[in-house]
Design an enzyme around this catalytic site. Structure first.
Site, PDB file in Angstrom:
ATOM      1  N   GLU A 171      14.008 -36.866  54.008  1.00  0.00           N
ATOM      2  CA  GLU A 171      15.213 -36.585  53.993  1.00  0.00           C
ATOM      3  C   GLU A 171      15.307 -35.041  54.275  1.00  0.00           C
ATOM      4  O   GLU A 171      14.291 -34.394  53.989  1.00  0.00           O
ATOM      5  CB  GLU A 171      15.879 -36.817  52.600  1.00  0.00           C
ATOM      6  N   ASP A 172      16.491 -34.561  54.805  1.00  0.00           N
ATOM      7  CA  ASP A 172      16.509 -32.821  54.644  1.00  0.00           C
ATOM      8  C   ASP A 172      16.656 -32.541  53.446  1.00  0.00           C
ATOM      9  O   ASP A 172      16.002 -31.404  52.940  1.00  0.00           O
ATOM     10  CB  ASP A 172      17.684 -32.634  55.777  1.00  0.00           C
TER      11      ASP A 172
HETATM   12  P1  IMP Z   1      23.732 -36.440  48.601  1.00  0.00           P
HETATM   13  O1  IMP Z   1      24.224 -37.847  49.069  1.00  0.00           O
HETATM   14  O2  IMP Z   1      24.738 -35.969  47.777  1.00  0.00           O
HETATM   15  O3  IMP Z   1      22.382 -36.092  48.172  1.00  0.00           O
HETATM   16  O4  IMP Z   1      23.684 -35.657  50.116  1.00  0.00           O
HETATM   17  C1  IMP Z   1      22.786 -35.567  50.920  1.00  0.00           C
HETATM   18  C2  IMP Z   1      23.125 -35.092  52.337  1.00  0.00           C
HETATM   19  O5  IMP Z   1      24.284 -34.277  52.351  1.00  0.00           O
HETATM   20  C3  IMP Z   1      22.135 -34.636  53.136  1.00  0.00           C
HETATM   21  O6  IMP Z   1      21.215 -35.438  53.765  1.00  0.00           O
HETATM   22  C4  IMP Z   1      22.817 -33.299  54.102  1.00  0.00           C
HETATM   23  O7  IMP Z   1      22.899 -34.197  55.199  1.00  0.00           O
HETATM   24  C5  IMP Z   1      23.972 -33.426  53.331  1.00  0.00           C
HETATM   25  N1  IMP Z   1      23.816 -31.976  52.712  1.00  0.00           N
HETATM   26  C6  IMP Z   1      23.698 -31.771  51.220  1.00  0.00           C
HETATM   27  N2  IMP Z   1      23.699 -30.529  50.959  1.00  0.00           N
HETATM   28  C7  IMP Z   1      23.701 -29.740  52.317  1.00  0.00           C
HETATM   29  C8  IMP Z   1      23.578 -28.376  52.534  1.00  0.00           C
HETATM   30  O8  IMP Z   1      23.572 -27.316  51.780  1.00  0.00           O
HETATM   31  N3  IMP Z   1      23.663 -28.103  54.110  1.00  0.00           N
HETATM   32  C9  IMP Z   1      23.719 -29.159  54.867  1.00  0.00           C
HETATM   33  N4  IMP Z   1      24.049 -30.468  54.594  1.00  0.00           N
HETATM   34  C10 IMP Z   1      23.921 -30.702  53.210  1.00  0.00           C
END
Ligand code: IMP
Length: 172
Positions: free
Chosen positions: A94-95
């Site tokens: 994951e990024d």
């Molecule tokens: P989660 O489900 O809230 O953990 O969101 C994860 C996804 O949101 C990541 O795989 C990213 O694609 C996006 N994301 C979350 N934070 C950032 C950020 O700071 N920059 C760019 N994309 C983000």
């Protein structure tokens, strides 16, 4: 838009080498199926797999979860795996882990397909924002709540091509 550099190319390369070494040691010669979560993890995955010294197969899963800089909490598959994961060692790459809802979704979906093992590697993580059920196995860098771009990460589909990671200070 105003940005501030956070991790330059040298810092990324150094940490990714360390992650690769750790993954290599942990899998101890066993093959691993690396699943890169598109689009954000494509650049990280390309660098990471070059530092993993066990047999690697690669697949991709396309997910969309974000609109602008706000988590919608909803995850949508835009393209599924092309490989069967049953009985395989799977490493999801994951990024960034923000709330962790994306990872919970992936973990539940992958576990239904009966992998031999399932681990997660994220380049970045925002511990203050975590709401997920179980932790990440490998994390590159922990950051605060800031929104970051570059090295695969986007703001409304832009800036993925930057070779470094920068913090977005304001959108003007
Ligand atoms: P989660 O489900 O809230 O953990 O969101 C994860 C996804 O949101 C990541 O795989 C990213 O694609 C996006 N994301 C979350 N934070 C950032 C950020 O700071 N920059 C760019 N994309 C983000």
């Amino acid at each position: 838009m105003k940005t501030r550099p956070l991790f330059d190319e040298a810092a990324l390369a150094k940490r990714i080498k360390e992650l690769g070494d750790q993954i290599t040691a942990d899998y101890a010669g066993e093959p691993v199926l690396v699943v890169s979560v598109l689009k954000g993890a494509f650049m990280f995955t390309a660098d990471l797999i070059r530092q993993i010294k066990v047999p690697v197969e690669i697949d991709f899963i396309g997910l969309a979860s974000y609109d602008g800089t706000q988590s919608t909490g909803q995850v949508r598959i835009t393209s599924d795996l092309s490989t069967k994961i049953e009985g395989r060692n799977v490493l999801i790459v994951e990024d960034i882990v923000d709330t962790g809802k994306t990872l919970d979704f992936l973990r539940d979906m992958f576990n239904l397909r009966n992998p031999r093992s399932l681990k997660i590697c994220a380049l970045l993580s925002k511990p203050e924002c975590h709401e997920m059920k179980s932790p990440v196995d490998y994390t590159g860098f922990e950051i605060t709540r800031e929104f970051v771009i570059g090295y695969g990460l986007d703001l409304d589909q832009r800036y993925r091509e930057l070779p470094y990671i920068a913090q977005v200070l304001n959108l003007d």
